[in-house]
Design an enzyme around this catalytic site. Structure first.
Site, PDB file in Angstrom:
ATOM      1  N   LYS A 185       0.808  -1.210   0.000  1.00  0.00           N
ATOM      2  CA  LYS A 185       0.000   0.000   0.000  1.00  0.00           C
ATOM      3  C   LYS A 185       0.845   1.266   0.000  1.00  0.00           C
ATOM      4  O   LYS A 185       0.450   2.293  -0.543  1.00  0.00           O
ATOM      5  CB  LYS A 185      -0.932   0.031   1.218  1.00  0.00           C
ATOM      6  N   LYS A 226      -5.345 -12.847  -5.684  1.00  0.00           N
ATOM      7  CA  LYS A 226      -6.497 -13.155  -4.846  1.00  0.00           C
ATOM      8  C   LYS A 226      -7.651 -12.210  -5.115  1.00  0.00           C
ATOM      9  O   LYS A 226      -7.429 -11.028  -5.376  1.00  0.00           O
ATOM     10  CB  LYS A 226      -6.067 -13.048  -3.375  1.00  0.00           C
ATOM     11  N   LYS A 260     -11.414  -6.825  -2.625  1.00  0.00           N
ATOM     12  CA  LYS A 260     -12.471  -5.810  -2.627  1.00  0.00           C
ATOM     13  C   LYS A 260     -12.032  -4.564  -3.389  1.00  0.00           C
ATOM     14  O   LYS A 260     -12.789  -3.989  -4.147  1.00  0.00           O
ATOM     15  CB  LYS A 260     -12.808  -5.406  -1.179  1.00  0.00           C
TER      16      LYS A 260
END
Ligand code: TRP
Length: 344
Positions: free
Chosen positions: A126, A210, A213
């Site tokens: 991030k 994966k 969201k």
């Protein structure tokens, strides 16, 4: 020198082991969240003493819009209930309504070497390494301490999560052990509880990553969302990445493997049985079967969701009751920690 916190350790344990888990109220949940986490939480409620949290403080690291936070909390509460979490069996609560989370979070931050936080995979992805570091909030770095507080406050023995959260639970253990070594027995050391089935649902557009969201937000074809209507599910599955083979033959590629795994997870079948069942079936046929399986599990959840979401008064009552029950447990642990630090 270690200061023994008193005789309230180990905390009393009921006849069932305690679990705690949480999900951020950000964006919509996807099929991976359901198959990897929520479904298991619901079906195993009778075996555990359950605490399920809506981690809205964690959501502040990524969603600044207050209205979105507010509505997402209620949406997630309704989804928890729709998936079968039962307020009679599980304490369902919102993190920010139990102040001990933020209080213990700070204490844990002060006991966590900066290097441990900087090495976390999630932080590195991030925050990047260059200019992005100037922009991401400090909360992205200290996030694991808040998560550790979530877990440790409840003396949880198990933390049922998807495979991507393993590193966070391991760090929580390290932090708890460090505090216990420095300050006496304060925390029960939790263990991750990661289910083999459904633990890794991959992206439909890119089966090497994966299902996530945040990716689903920018690329709708990436994930099946829990509230996707049947025709949207059909469209997304029909576009899912496969390979150049005409039909299912071993060894299967990553995209086909993902579709087979989704089918197996929903039906509760083994991978081997599922491969055997679909060997020789065209990709069109496989996708049809996967679509039907998904819609069969999602439709009843969606119907219950609409019912719960329409009743905000009831949702708020469930959450207020949950916060009260959670607060009693959390405050006792916080006090133990504060005493061990010399704060009380
Ligand atoms: N970090 C978790 C995630 O992103 C969410 C989370 C926060 C959590 N606190 C937790 C999960 C405590 C389990 C236990 O999915």
């Amino acid at each position: 020198m270690s200061i023994a916190p008193g005789s309230d350790f180990p905390p009393p344990r009921g006849d069932r082991p305690r679990v705690l888990s949480g999900i951020q109220p950000t964006f919509q949940l996807h099929l991976g969240n359901y198959l990897g986490a929520l479904r298991h939480w619901a079906s195993e409620q009778h075996s555990y003493d359950n605490f399920f949290c809506i981690v809205d403080l964690h959501a502040l690291t990524v969603v600044p819009d207050p209205e979105l936070v507010r509505s997402s909390v209620l949406e997630l509460a309704a989804l928890y209930l729709a998936c079968g979490l039962d307020p009679g069996r599980s304490v369902i609560f919102v993190q920010s309504q139990v102040p001990a989370h933020a209080q213990l979070g700070w204490i844990l931050e002060c006991h966590t070497p900066l290097g441990w936080l900087e090495r976390m995979t999630q932080f590195r992805s991030k925050a990047g390494t260059g200019r992005e570091r100037e922009r991401v909030s400090a909360g992205v770095l200290t996030y694991p301490d808040l998560m550790a507080a979530d877990i440790l406050l409840y003396n949880a023995e198990f933390v049922p999560v998807g495979d991507d959260q393993r590193q966070h639970v391991e760090l929580c253990r390290d932090i708890a052990q460090r505090v216990n070594t420095l300050r006496g027995e304060v925390f029960r050391i939790p263990e991750p509880l990661i289910r083999a089935t459904g633990a890794r649902v991959m992206g439909l557009d890119d089966p090497t990553t994966k299902m996530s969201k945040s990716t689903a937000l920018v690329k709708p074809a990436h994930a099946i969302l829990m509230l996707d209507p049947p025709d949207v599910v059909r469209r997304k599955i029909s576009r899912a990445t496969t390979d150049a083979n005409p039909a299912v033959v071993e060894p299967v590629g990553a995209g086909v493997a993902n579709l087979l795994d989704i089918h197996a997870a929903i039906r509760g079948d083994s991978r081997a049985d599922t491969v055997a069942r679909f060997t020789g079936v065209s990709y069109g046929g496989l996708k049809q079967a996967v679509t039907d399986a998904i819609n069969e599990v999602l439709e009843p959840v969606q119907a219950r969701y609409r019912h719960w979401r329409a009743d905000e008064a009831v949702l708020r009552t469930v959450l207020a009751d949950g916060a009260e029950r959670a607060g009693v447990v959390a405050d006792a642990t916080l006090l133990r920690a504060q005493r061990a630090m010399g704060l009380r």
